[in-house]
Scaffold this motif. Structure first.
Motif, mmCIF file in Angstrom:
data_model
loop_
_atom_site.group_PDB
_atom_site.id
_atom_site.type_symbol
_atom_site.label_atom_id
_atom_site.label_comp_id
_atom_site.label_asym_id
_atom_site.label_seq_id
_atom_site.Cartn_x
_atom_site.Cartn_y
_atom_site.Cartn_z
ATOM 1 N N GLY A 572 33.813 29.533 75.034
ATOM 2 C CA GLY A 572 32.577 29.840 74.327
ATOM 3 C C GLY A 572 32.777 30.763 73.130
ATOM 4 O O GLY A 572 31.852 31.476 72.732
ATOM 5 N N ARG A 573 33.975 30.719 72.527
ATOM 6 C CA ARG A 573 34.303 31.620 71.425
ATOM 7 C C ARG A 573 34.586 30.872 70.120
ATOM 8 O O ARG A 573 34.996 31.473 69.137
ATOM 9 N N LEU A 574 34.386 29.554 70.124
ATOM 10 C CA LEU A 574 34.710 28.755 68.940
ATOM 11 C C LEU A 574 33.624 28.889 67.886
ATOM 12 O O LEU A 574 32.444 28.675 68.152
ATOM 13 N N ALA A 575 34.036 29.256 66.688
ATOM 14 C CA ALA A 575 33.134 29.305 65.535
ATOM 15 C C ALA A 575 33.772 28.476 64.416
ATOM 16 O O ALA A 575 34.925 28.040 64.525
ATOM 17 N N PHE A 576 33.034 28.250 63.338
ATOM 18 C CA PHE A 576 33.551 27.461 62.219
ATOM 19 C C PHE A 576 33.415 28.246 60.927
ATOM 20 O O PHE A 576 32.550 29.115 60.780
ATOM 21 N N HIS A 577 34.294 27.929 59.997
ATOM 22 C CA HIS A 577 34.210 28.550 58.677
ATOM 23 C C HIS A 577 32.935 28.081 57.985
ATOM 24 O O HIS A 577 32.503 26.934 58.142
ATOM 25 N N GLY A 578 32.331 28.981 57.190
ATOM 26 C CA GLY A 578 31.093 28.656 56.497
ATOM 27 C C GLY A 578 31.311 27.695 55.352
ATOM 28 O O GLY A 578 32.448 27.307 55.029
ATOM 29 N N GLU A 579 30.216 27.276 54.743
ATOM 30 C CA GLU A 579 30.279 26.353 53.614
ATOM 31 C C GLU A 579 31.104 26.950 52.471
ATOM 32 O O GLU A 579 31.235 28.171 52.344
ATOM 33 N N ASN A 580 31.676 26.080 51.666
ATOM 34 C CA ASN A 580 32.479 26.533 50.527
ATOM 35 C C ASN A 580 31.607 27.302 49.534
ATOM 36 O O ASN A 580 30.593 26.781 49.064
ATOM 37 N N VAL A 581 32.003 28.517 49.268
ATOM 38 C CA VAL A 581 31.310 29.350 48.288
ATOM 39 C C VAL A 581 32.321 29.734 47.216
ATOM 40 O O VAL A 581 33.367 30.316 47.524
ATOM 41 N N PHE A 582 32.025 29.413 45.982
ATOM 42 C CA PHE A 582 32.974 29.619 44.892
ATOM 43 C C PHE A 582 32.532 30.806 44.026
ATOM 44 O O PHE A 582 31.559 30.690 43.275
ATOM 45 N N PRO A 583 33.221 31.920 44.120
ATOM 46 C CA PRO A 583 32.867 33.063 43.270
ATOM 47 C C PRO A 583 33.188 32.776 41.810
ATOM 48 O O PRO A 583 34.274 32.283 41.493
ATOM 49 N N HIS A 584 32.257 33.044 40.935
ATOM 50 C CA HIS A 584 32.476 32.801 39.508
ATOM 51 C C HIS A 584 33.364 33.900 38.937
ATOM 52 O O HIS A 584 33.023 35.082 38.969
ATOM 53 N N ILE A 585 34.517 33.495 38.434
ATOM 54 C CA ILE A 585 35.476 34.450 37.863
ATOM 55 C C ILE A 585 35.239 34.537 36.366
ATOM 56 O O ILE A 585 35.350 33.538 35.647
ATOM 57 N N VAL A 586 34.915 35.721 35.900
ATOM 58 C CA VAL A 586 34.587 35.936 34.488
ATOM 59 C C VAL A 586 35.731 36.683 33.811
ATOM 60 O O VAL A 586 36.251 37.667 34.368
ATOM 61 N N PRO A 587 36.163 36.252 32.643
ATOM 62 C CA PRO A 587 37.220 36.984 31.918
ATOM 63 C C PRO A 587 36.769 38.407 31.611
ATOM 64 O O PRO A 587 35.566 38.661 31.424
ATOM 65 N N PRO A 588 37.705 39.336 31.571
ATOM 66 C CA PRO A 588 37.321 40.718 31.254
ATOM 67 C C PRO A 588 36.807 40.817 29.826
ATOM 68 O O PRO A 588 37.224 40.046 28.953
ATOM 69 N N PRO A 589 35.889 41.749 29.552
ATOM 70 C CA PRO A 589 35.377 41.893 28.183
ATOM 71 C C PRO A 589 36.483 42.334 27.237
ATOM 72 O O PRO A 589 37.416 43.052 27.628
ATOM 73 N N LEU A 590 36.394 41.901 26.007
ATOM 74 C CA LEU A 590 37.390 42.289 25.010
ATOM 75 C C LEU A 590 37.281 43.786 24.739
ATOM 76 O O LEU A 590 36.169 44.342 24.689
ATOM 77 N N PRO A 591 38.400 44.476 24.578
ATOM 78 C CA PRO A 591 38.352 45.920 24.313
ATOM 79 C C PRO A 591 37.679 46.220 22.982
ATOM 80 O O PRO A 591 37.886 45.495 21.993
ATOM 81 N N GLU A 592 36.862 47.226 22.990
ATOM 82 C CA GLU A 592 36.179 47.603 21.753
ATOM 83 C C GLU A 592 37.178 48.228 20.783
ATOM 84 O O GLU A 592 38.041 49.008 21.187
ATOM 85 N N PRO A 593 37.079 47.892 19.475
ATOM 86 C CA PRO A 593 38.023 48.453 18.497
ATOM 87 C C PRO A 593 37.842 49.964 18.380
ATOM 88 O O PRO A 593 36.720 50.475 18.430
ATOM 89 N N GLU A 594 38.957 50.667 18.265
ATOM 90 C CA GLU A 594 38.897 52.118 18.124
ATOM 91 C C GLU A 594 38.423 52.491 16.722
ATOM 92 O O GLU A 594 38.384 51.665 15.815
ATOM 93 N N GLU A 595 38.073 53.736 16.574
ATOM 94 C CA GLU A 595 37.587 54.214 15.276
ATOM 95 C C GLU A 595 38.638 53.993 14.195
ATOM 96 O O GLU A 595 39.801 54.327 14.372
ATOM 97 N N GLY A 596 38.210 53.441 13.097
ATOM 98 C CA GLY A 596 39.135 53.220 11.983
ATOM 99 C C GLY A 596 39.744 51.838 11.973
ATOM 100 O O GLY A 596 40.198 51.359 10.940
ATOM 101 N N GLU A 597 39.799 51.164 13.179
ATOM 102 C CA GLU A 597 40.425 49.846 13.236
ATOM 103 C C GLU A 597 39.630 48.814 12.447
ATOM 104 O O GLU A 597 40.198 47.967 11.760
#
Length: 612
Positions: A572-597
């Motif tokens: 009585g211990r059998l369980a099943f994996h849940g439905e496929n859930v796909f986390p949306h992977i977002v690219p990291p934000p571009l670094p803000e230019p430093e002063e003077g750049e």
């Protein structure tokens, strides 16, 4: 006469006192009284069995007493390591674990000529000999008297030994290098690092053809792979001993292996347990296979979550049979023969051929692709990247498949190379036409982080983007910092070489915390050892990548999964994996230019405009 009898009486009295002291120190009278009183009320059918069980609970902890290793054989007929671990259990030396290790995957492509494999085969043979010597020698000595249930302690002892041996080897090599330098060196011409990286050849030497082409085209900047970790001969003994200890612990504790592993992973026995979803290889293609198709190494089928493992494997077998029959009809009897992992190897020129035949096979069973059964693709991006065309075996070894190849591109099909940016578009377009694809493995190298993340941004909410060769072995993965610059939604873990049980379990936890699904996988040189099935259940891995549903070494794993599922169901211990859930992977934000750049960029643009 009287003095003799007095002496005898005194000795007898002293002996009785020693016996009383001995039993009191071990609490025997108290425990005897407790069990005899309670047993009367329990009224067990087997009186002596009840007594045996009671006193077994108070027995000393079983400890490792001996390790015995010898030659064994894997599914490819190659020699491997067969290991027995003995433990002292209730004063008796008992065989507690018998482990036959799988051979590590070859680093050479499958179409490598036999003579080119000789060096690797010799190194593998030497590794097996060294592993057997280590297991029978230093490992046997250091693990004697250790509790096999203390997996972390066992693995620390093993890794400490390996680090000591590695330090000795490094010292020996340094000494040899110093002696050689003192004698004037070997006369080799030093090679600049940049020269070596441009040529892509050993020693940095370039051919006459390369020299002729210099100056005719702009050099392609290729980001090299991280250097491959050089392991000592016999390194696989570490993994073997770790597995043997884990198996021995479950045996002496008289509990299922998957339950013992679950205790190691979660700190307690979980109330519910899950059998992994199988990733079953049906077709193998890729660079080493016939046909022009390079960019898909494995076409796999994956049942939907919640489908009982017995039904899943039955359907997988029927899909395999359908594909085999279809190939025989089109290409003759030879098309049904499989490779080392049992996969069928047809001559395909484009990925749609493999995807279409799998979808037809699923539909023939009155199942719906993308709902009842899915498709997973092992893209093995690292294997189709051309660092230097002259150093990579080409498909020109096969008739009519000569081609022009370019350095720094991905050879998706014979004669068709793509830069990372185009490769992203290639996969996005293909996956858009085949929504039944639930997972892709290694779509490109980790070195193309920016393009990897672009691909994730566009497909990660539709399928898992899984990393295999993108991560180091589990022991090193634990030390590696996970960053926003490179992310995955799944990780492949493999139990071989110097990967210990502790490394695998801790790496799984780390990656699950990073929203990654765990894929546990086998090696190509498998055996009928079913440890991996228990481990996948115990560590709650979502997927188990097995290979094709044929041949004894893989069928043994399938049958073990069915057996475990049935045991859990009865409890009585059998369980099943849940439905496929796909986390949306977002690219990291571009670094803000430093002063003077920004001002500097504007000045540069103005200067360029003036020059024009």
């Amino acid at each position: 006469m009287a003095s003799a009898s007095t002496r005898e009486a005194r000795e007898k009295y002293e002996l009785k006192q020693k016996a009383v002291k001995y039993y009191d120190q071990n609490g025997v009278p108290k425990k005897m009284e407790e069990i005899l009183n309670s047993m009367f009320y329990d009224n067990p059918d087997d009186v002596y069995g009840h007594l045996a069980n009671y006193f077994a609970e108070h027995a000393k902890t079983p400890l490792i007493s001996q390790i015995s290793a010898r030659h064994g054989f894997d599914s490819k007929g190659q020699t491997t390591v067969q290991t027995d671990m003995y433990c002292t259990v209730r004063n008796n030396k008992k065989l507690s674990a018998a482990v036959v290790s799988s051979s590590s995957n070859s680093s050479l492509p499958e179409n490598t000529k036999p003579e080119d494999r000789e060096e690797e085969d010799k190194a593998r043979e030497a590794g097996v000999e060294a592993a057997i010597a280590l297991l029978n020698g230093d490992i046997n000595t250091r693990l004697q008297g250790v509790d096999p249930a203390l997996q972390s302690d066992v693995d620390k002892i093993l890794m400490k030994l390996y680090e000591e041996l590695k330090a000795e080897e490094d010292e020996r090599l340094a000494k040899e290098a110093a002696e050689q330098a003192a004698l004037g060196g070997d006369g080799a011409t030093p090679v600049k690092e940049e020269d070596a990286s441009v040529s892509g050849k050993k020693g940095g030497k370039s051919s006459a053809k390369d020299s002729e082409q210099k100056g005719k085209s702009v050099a392609v900047v290729v980001v090299p792979d991280e250097p491959k970790e050089k392991l000592l001969p016999g390194a696989e003994s570490i993994c073997v001993a770790s597995r043997a200890a884990c198996t021995a612990a479950s045996a002496v504790r008289e509990e299922p292996l998957y339950q013992h592993i679950a205790t190691l992973r979660f700190g307690e026995i979980p109330k519910d347990m899950r059998v992994p979803i199988p990733m079953v290889t049906i077709i193998q293609s890729g660079r080493s296979a016939p046909g022009k198709l390079n960019c898909v190494k494995e076409f796999m089928v994956v049942p939907k979550p919640g489908m009982p493992i017995a039904d899943s494997l039955k359907y997988c077998q029927k899909i395999y049979s359908y594909v085999a029959k279809t190939l025989v009809t089109k290409s003759g009897m030879a098309a049904q023969y499989g490779n080392d992992i049992g996969a069928l190897c047809p001559s395909y020129d484009k990925p749609e051929q493999g995807l279409d035949i799998l979808q037809d096979a699923i539909t023939s069973l009155e199942l719906t692709p993308g709902e009842d059964f899915f498709i997973a693709l092992n893209l093995a991006g690292k294997e189709i990247f051309d660092y230097d065309p002259s150093s990579v075996p080409a498909k020109s070894d096969f008739p009519g498949q000569g081609m022009h190849k370019e350095k720094g591109k991905y050879e998706v099909m014979g004669g068709q190379q793509k830069v990372p940016e185009d490769l992203v578009e290639f996969w996005v377009e293909l996956l858009g036409r085949y929504p039944s694809v639930v997972a892709i493995i290694d779509p490109m190298r980790k070195q193309e982080k920016e393009h990897w993340m672009r691909l994730c941004d566009r497909v990660s909410d539709k399928c898992y983007v899984i990393g295999n060769h993108t991560y180091p072995r589990p022991g090193l993965l634990l030390e590696e910092e996970l960053t926003e610059e490179f992310k995955t939604s799944g990780t492949v873990l493999k139990l071989d070489q110097i990967n210990t049980i502790t490394d695998i379990l801790e790496s799984a936890k780390k990656m699950e915390d990073a929203e990654n699904q765990i894929v546990l996988t086998t090696c190509y040189g498998e055996t009928t050892d079913t440890f991996l099935a228990d481990m996948a259940v115990g560590m709650n891995a979502r997927f188990l990548k097995i290979g094709a549903p044929v041949r004894g070494e893989r069928i043994a794993l399938f049958n073990r999964l069915i057996q475990i599922e049935n045991q859990l169901k009865l409890e009585g211990r059998l369980a099943f994996h849940g439905e496929n859930v796909f986390p949306h992977i977002v690219p990291p934000p571009l670094p803000e230019p430093e002063e003077g750049e920004e001002a500097q960029e504007e000045e540069k643009k103005e200067e360029k405009g003036k020059k024009k």
